[in-house]
Scaffold this motif. Structure first.
Motif, PDB file in Angstrom:
ATOM      1  N   ASP A   1      68.704  31.146  37.676  1.00  0.00           N
ATOM      2  CA  ASP A   1      68.035  30.134  38.650  1.00  0.00           C
ATOM      3  C   ASP A   1      69.112  28.804  38.654  1.00  0.00           C
ATOM      4  O   ASP A   1      69.126  28.098  39.790  1.00  0.00           O
ATOM      5  N   THR A   2      69.647  28.338  37.713  1.00  0.00           N
ATOM      6  CA  THR A   2      70.490  27.002  37.453  1.00  0.00           C
ATOM      7  C   THR A   2      71.623  27.291  37.350  1.00  0.00           C
ATOM      8  O   THR A   2      72.527  26.552  37.592  1.00  0.00           O
ATOM      9  N   GLY A   3      72.287  28.388  36.597  1.00  0.00           N
ATOM     10  CA  GLY A   3      73.640  28.634  36.401  1.00  0.00           C
ATOM     11  C   GLY A   3      73.956  28.208  34.997  1.00  0.00           C
ATOM     12  O   GLY A   3      74.989  28.366  34.526  1.00  0.00           O
ATOM     13  N   ASP A   4      72.759  27.628  34.202  1.00  0.00           N
ATOM     14  CA  ASP A   4      73.170  27.155  32.661  1.00  0.00           C
ATOM     15  C   ASP A   4      73.545  28.579  31.900  1.00  0.00           C
ATOM     16  O   ASP A   4      73.158  29.533  32.367  1.00  0.00           O
ATOM     17  N   VAL A   5      74.357  28.164  30.848  1.00  0.00           N
ATOM     18  CA  VAL A   5      75.013  29.387  30.107  1.00  0.00           C
ATOM     19  C   VAL A   5      74.592  29.227  28.494  1.00  0.00           C
ATOM     20  O   VAL A   5      74.230  27.891  28.337  1.00  0.00           O
ATOM     21  N   LEU A   6      74.553  30.332  28.009  1.00  0.00           N
ATOM     22  CA  LEU A   6      74.199  30.312  26.664  1.00  0.00           C
ATOM     23  C   LEU A   6      75.279  31.239  26.058  1.00  0.00           C
ATOM     24  O   LEU A   6      75.396  32.337  26.384  1.00  0.00           O
TER      25      LEU A   6
ATOM     26  N   TYR B   1      74.488  32.678   8.695  1.00  0.00           N
ATOM     27  CA  TYR B   1      73.704  31.553   9.583  1.00  0.00           C
ATOM     28  C   TYR B   1      72.744  32.478  10.210  1.00  0.00           C
ATOM     29  O   TYR B   1      72.589  33.540  10.475  1.00  0.00           O
ATOM     30  N   VAL B   2      71.945  31.484  10.586  1.00  0.00           N
ATOM     31  CA  VAL B   2      70.529  31.677  11.480  1.00  0.00           C
ATOM     32  C   VAL B   2      70.610  31.304  12.908  1.00  0.00           C
ATOM     33  O   VAL B   2      71.139  30.184  12.941  1.00  0.00           O
ATOM     34  N   MET B   3      70.405  32.094  13.824  1.00  0.00           N
ATOM     35  CA  MET B   3      70.571  31.892  15.162  1.00  0.00           C
ATOM     36  C   MET B   3      69.187  31.798  15.565  1.00  0.00           C
ATOM     37  O   MET B   3      68.552  32.960  15.732  1.00  0.00           O
ATOM     38  N   GLY B   4      68.975  30.884  16.670  1.00  0.00           N
ATOM     39  CA  GLY B   4      67.540  30.977  17.336  1.00  0.00           C
ATOM     40  C   GLY B   4      67.449  31.939  18.196  1.00  0.00           C
ATOM     41  O   GLY B   4      68.520  32.493  18.624  1.00  0.00           O
ATOM     42  N   LEU B   5      66.412  32.314  18.476  1.00  0.00           N
ATOM     43  CA  LEU B   5      66.050  33.548  19.601  1.00  0.00           C
ATOM     44  C   LEU B   5      66.539  32.870  20.896  1.00  0.00           C
ATOM     45  O   LEU B   5      66.226  31.682  21.307  1.00  0.00           O
ATOM     46  N   ARG B   6      67.167  33.824  22.001  1.00  0.00           N
ATOM     47  CA  ARG B   6      67.401  33.503  22.851  1.00  0.00           C
ATOM     48  C   ARG B   6      66.131  33.360  23.797  1.00  0.00           C
ATOM     49  O   ARG B   6      65.468  33.772  24.148  1.00  0.00           O
ATOM     50  N   PRO B   7      66.089  31.831  24.500  1.00  0.00           N
ATOM     51  CA  PRO B   7      65.169  31.577  25.581  1.00  0.00           C
ATOM     52  C   PRO B   7      64.869  32.624  26.739  1.00  0.00           C
ATOM     53  O   PRO B   7      65.939  33.399  26.967  1.00  0.00           O
ATOM     54  N   GLN B   8      63.867  32.930  27.009  1.00  0.00           N
ATOM     55  CA  GLN B   8      63.894  33.995  28.027  1.00  0.00           C
ATOM     56  C   GLN B   8      64.401  33.801  29.420  1.00  0.00           C
ATOM     57  O   GLN B   8      64.600  34.683  30.233  1.00  0.00           O
ATOM     58  N   ARG B   9      64.766  32.516  29.797  1.00  0.00           N
ATOM     59  CA  ARG B   9      65.299  32.261  31.007  1.00  0.00           C
ATOM     60  C   ARG B   9      66.907  32.501  31.086  1.00  0.00           C
ATOM     61  O   ARG B   9      67.187  32.650  32.117  1.00  0.00           O
ATOM     62  N   PHE B  10      67.378  32.768  30.080  1.00  0.00           N
ATOM     63  CA  PHE B  10      68.719  33.076  29.755  1.00  0.00           C
ATOM     64  C   PHE B  10      68.874  34.901  30.019  1.00  0.00           C
ATOM     65  O   PHE B  10      68.079  35.653  29.080  1.00  0.00           O
ATOM     66  N   LYS B  11      69.586  35.384  30.768  1.00  0.00           N
ATOM     67  CA  LYS B  11      69.653  36.877  31.117  1.00  0.00           C
ATOM     68  C   LYS B  11      71.092  37.069  30.992  1.00  0.00           C
ATOM     69  O   LYS B  11      71.992  36.596  30.887  1.00  0.00           O
ATOM     70  N   ASN B  12      70.983  38.551  30.370  1.00  0.00           N
ATOM     71  CA  ASN B  12      72.500  39.225  30.114  1.00  0.00           C
ATOM     72  C   ASN B  12      73.209  39.542  31.220  1.00  0.00           C
ATOM     73  O   ASN B  12      72.504  39.510  32.327  1.00  0.00           O
ATOM     74  N   ILE B  13      74.442  39.474  31.267  1.00  0.00           N
ATOM     75  CA  ILE B  13      75.526  39.752  32.484  1.00  0.00           C
ATOM     76  C   ILE B  13      75.028  41.140  32.825  1.00  0.00           C
ATOM     77  O   ILE B  13      75.259  41.636  33.961  1.00  0.00           O
TER      78      ILE B  13
ATOM     79  N   ASP C   1      72.242  42.477  33.069  1.00  0.00           N
ATOM     80  CA  ASP C   1      70.916  42.725  34.076  1.00  0.00           C
ATOM     81  C   ASP C   1      71.684  42.160  35.592  1.00  0.00           C
ATOM     82  O   ASP C   1      71.163  42.848  36.561  1.00  0.00           O
ATOM     83  N   LEU C   2      72.723  41.515  35.526  1.00  0.00           N
ATOM     84  CA  LEU C   2      73.345  41.448  36.966  1.00  0.00           C
ATOM     85  C   LEU C   2      74.016  42.487  37.534  1.00  0.00           C
ATOM     86  O   LEU C   2      73.804  42.983  38.623  1.00  0.00           O
ATOM     87  N   MET C   3      74.585  43.410  36.488  1.00  0.00           N
ATOM     88  CA  MET C   3      75.484  44.621  36.948  1.00  0.00           C
ATOM     89  C   MET C   3      74.519  45.549  37.345  1.00  0.00           C
ATOM     90  O   MET C   3      74.705  46.252  38.249  1.00  0.00           O
ATOM     91  N   LYS C   4      73.032  45.417  36.822  1.00  0.00           N
ATOM     92  CA  LYS C   4      71.914  46.569  37.133  1.00  0.00           C
ATOM     93  C   LYS C   4      71.245  46.082  38.068  1.00  0.00           C
ATOM     94  O   LYS C   4      70.227  46.794  38.443  1.00  0.00           O
ATOM     95  N   ARG C   5      71.526  45.098  38.588  1.00  0.00           N
ATOM     96  CA  ARG C   5      70.720  44.293  39.973  1.00  0.00           C
ATOM     97  C   ARG C   5      69.394  44.181  39.461  1.00  0.00           C
ATOM     98  O   ARG C   5      68.130  44.064  40.232  1.00  0.00           O
ATOM     99  N   ARG C   6      68.940  43.768  38.151  1.00  0.00           N
ATOM    100  CA  ARG C   6      67.749  43.504  37.893  1.00  0.00           C
ATOM    101  C   ARG C   6      67.385  41.996  37.953  1.00  0.00           C
ATOM    102  O   ARG C   6      66.367  41.472  37.916  1.00  0.00           O
ATOM    103  N   ILE C   7      68.339  41.059  38.455  1.00  0.00           N
ATOM    104  CA  ILE C   7      68.327  39.852  38.571  1.00  0.00           C
ATOM    105  C   ILE C   7      69.334  39.558  39.792  1.00  0.00           C
ATOM    106  O   ILE C   7      70.346  40.420  40.286  1.00  0.00           O
ATOM    107  N   GLU C   8      69.108  38.770  40.973  1.00  0.00           N
ATOM    108  CA  GLU C   8      69.723  38.505  42.022  1.00  0.00           C
ATOM    109  C   GLU C   8      70.009  36.856  42.197  1.00  0.00           C
ATOM    110  O   GLU C   8      69.456  36.179  42.788  1.00  0.00           O
ATOM    111  N   PRO C   9      70.993  36.576  41.219  1.00  0.00           N
ATOM    112  CA  PRO C   9      71.173  35.131  41.326  1.00  0.00           C
ATOM    113  C   PRO C   9      71.842  34.612  42.823  1.00  0.00           C
ATOM    114  O   PRO C   9      72.706  35.434  43.426  1.00  0.00           O
TER     115      PRO C   9
END
Length: 360
Positions: free
Chosen positions: A73-78, A12-24, A26-34
């Motif tokens: 920003d929104t809480g949407d998940v992928l 299968y071919v999977m589309g590239l992850r949109p940039q707005r979705f961050k890895n968790i 990133d949360l652990m390392k405080r690169r994002i502050e949701p």
């Protein structure tokens, strides 16, 4: 799906992850502050989507950091990397899971991945997201000199102890090492702490019937989101905690960040739901129609400020139907779409299929 005439099977071919979705991570390392709202929304979407998978007879087998992404920003998940999905109960068909996320019985080799083990992994993932810490890593972890395979098997498999187990304090978080667990745990309302406690005590002792289901996590995440209040001094999110109010004779406590006394906004009780009516609160069909649970597509109501008196707040009807409002003194009137009702104590609103009462 991708196929090749010269190769048996398919890929299968999977589309590239949109940039707005961050890895968790990133949360652990405080690169994002949701915000807490975004985290609760992400928790809801994760539970909802894994529920949809499980009801189709499949298990994910590898719920972990690496496979779930969210928009801070929104809480949407992928949810990605679905090649490990397999029919439930079909034995070892691929990966067993990711260390630290696998259920104890999978760690010990006494069970294979299933929907039941997915439930444990989901609980770990939600705990990680909300507390930036692991539910089993406390004092016992600090006593390990070498975190090799036997040590990990003991910590996560044969002797797992929840860091806030009310009956066993041997694995409490250690100040200076597990500061996130210490800081975040006290912020959340009692109902959520009770759910986590059950997930990592009874959910470990009774893998078949003791685990928190996806449907319950879904409801708890919405309840958490509905419990958000704002500190009047620093503006940061806190939580309405009914259990704390009962224990303190109505005192909501101090802001976790600036330690200023919290002031509760008006709230509305609709059935068994309590929603805090902040300046930005919106009600959805989920809140006002039992036939449309978890419908958050468009708001049915929103808190709004009076156009000429900034001290008066109301609830604006954004639905297609009229409301019937009964005030505290017994006056009954209709509130048509795009009109508002003042947030008055004991005002009752008949939304159609549900009735709410405003409390202050």
């Amino acid at each position: 799906l991708a196929v090749d005439e010269q190769v048996e099977g398919f890929g299968y071919v999977m589309g590239l992850r949109p940039q707005r979705f961050k890895n968790i991570v990133d949360l652990m390392k405080r690169r994002i502050e949701p915000t807490f709202r975004s985290l609760a929304t992400a928790g809801f979407h994760l539970a909802h989507n894994y529920l949809l998978l499980h009801t189709q007879g499949f298990c994910y087998r590898d719920i972990s950091f690496g496979n779930a992404f969210f928009d801070p920003d929104t809480g949407d998940v992928l949810i990605c990397d679905c090649d490990n999905v397999a029919p439930d109960g079909k034995g070892v068909l691929g990966v067993l899971g990711t260390p630290r996320f696998m259920a104890p019985e999978v760690v010990l080799g006494t069970a294979v991945p299933s929907t039941q083990t997915d439930l444990f992994s989901l609980a770990v993932l939600i705990f990680y997201m909300l507390t930036v810490s692991h539910p089993l890593e406390g004092q016992n972890e600090t006593e390990i000199k070498c975190l090799d395979l036997p040590a990990m098997n003991k910590l996560y498999g044969s002797h797992p102890v929840f860091i806030y187990d009310p009956a066993d304090d041997s694995n409490r978080p250690v100040p200076g090492i597990h500061d996130n667990a210490l800081a975040f745990w006290r912020i959340y309302p009692q109902f959520l702490r009770d759910t986590f406690t059950r997930a990592f005590t009874e959910g470990i002792r009774n893998a078949t019937n003791g685990r928190v289901r996806e449907s319950e996590w879904r409801g708890q995440m919405i309840r958490l989101r509905d419990s958000i209040i704002y500190c009047s001094h620093c503006g940061l999110e806190n939580f309405y905690d009914a259990d704390k109010l009962k224990a303190t004779n109505g005192n909501p406590g101090l802001c976790w960040s600036c330690a200023v006394q919290l002031i509760l906004p008006p709230r509305i009780r609709i059935g068994n739901q309590v929603v805090m009516l902040n300046h930005d609160t919106q009600l959805y069909p989920h809140h006002t129609d039992d036939d449309r649970l978890y419908d958050f597509n468009s708001p049915a109501a929103a808190v709004s400020r009076h156009p000429t008196d900034a001290n008066v707040w109301g609830l604006k009807n954004l639905s297609d139907g009229k409301w019937v409002v009964t005030t505290a003194d017994g006056e009954v009137r209709d509130v048509e779409p795009q009109r508002s009702v003042t947030l008055g104590v004991k005002t009752r609103i008949q939304f159609g299929k549900a009735e709410g009462e405003i409390r202050i």
